[in-house]
Scaffold this motif. Sequence first.
Motif, mmCIF file in Angstrom:
data_model
loop_
_atom_site.group_PDB
_atom_site.id
_atom_site.type_symbol
_atom_site.label_atom_id
_atom_site.label_comp_id
_atom_site.label_asym_id
_atom_site.label_seq_id
_atom_site.Cartn_x
_atom_site.Cartn_y
_atom_site.Cartn_z
ATOM 1 N N PRO A 186 62.833 -58.129 -20.563
ATOM 2 C CA PRO A 186 62.840 -59.797 -19.949
ATOM 3 C C PRO A 186 64.327 -60.114 -20.044
ATOM 4 N N PRO A 187 64.863 -60.583 -18.671
ATOM 5 C CA PRO A 187 66.207 -61.353 -18.657
ATOM 6 C C PRO A 187 66.325 -62.634 -19.199
ATOM 7 N N PRO A 188 67.560 -63.001 -19.624
ATOM 8 C CA PRO A 188 67.726 -64.319 -19.714
ATOM 9 C C PRO A 188 67.760 -65.143 -18.446
ATOM 10 N N ALA A 189 67.230 -66.325 -18.224
ATOM 11 C CA ALA A 189 67.190 -66.916 -17.084
ATOM 12 C C ALA A 189 67.389 -68.616 -17.591
ATOM 13 N N ALA A 199 62.047 -70.986 -17.178
ATOM 14 C CA ALA A 199 60.950 -70.391 -17.505
ATOM 15 C C ALA A 199 60.454 -69.382 -16.263
ATOM 16 N N ARG A 210 62.809 -66.753 -14.953
ATOM 17 C CA ARG A 210 62.502 -65.608 -16.175
ATOM 18 C C ARG A 210 61.436 -64.977 -15.420
ATOM 19 N N ILE A 268 61.176 -61.026 -14.149
ATOM 20 C CA ILE A 268 60.138 -60.088 -14.990
ATOM 21 C C ILE A 268 59.360 -59.378 -13.849
#
Length: 193
Positions: free
Chosen positions: A58-61, A64, A67, A71
């Motif tokens: 899961p990448p930082p974003a 929510a 993100r 995903i």
Amino acid sequence: MDATLHPPPRPDLRSRPRIYLAGPEVFLPDALEVLAAKKAICLPLGLEPVAPLIDTPPPPAATARARAFAIAAGNEALIRSCVAVIANLSPFRGVSADVGTVYEVGLARGLGLALFAYTTDPRDYVERVLNDPDGLDIEDFGLSDNLMIEGGIAAAGGTFVRVSAPEADPWRDLGAFTACARAAAAALAAPRQ
């Protein structure tokens, strides 16, 4: 480059078949361990397994929502890089399979990938629904879930394995997954011989 617009090329079947492991295991507190165990089962079978969380962390974003969409895009790109999907279609939080997993199966079917699935609840869909009737018609075709799911798997030449798992912890029981992975390995090896 945006992976959703320019997916990586799909590998050919002369190498290890690359397969995506789909299922609600990503929600387990020990998801990484369970997915790693599934990957370890696939390797000796000649498969190259990939899984969400492990192969698409899961990448930082900033939000929510951003993100979540990152995903989703990462998982779709991972599916596009494969030749097959093995999906856990065990009932999840209700009488049917996890909706995200079903989406992934539908995407794979649309891409023409090979499909293999399993459930740890061998009862027919109608039997599970009758435990909680709502007065609406119930699909009763002797299938594990909605006809579109099993119909797509069958049309793709795939296998759907139904195995009872221990009630104590069906999400960590690897018997049904192993049977399905063996079926996938045999089917994917057949054209290469």
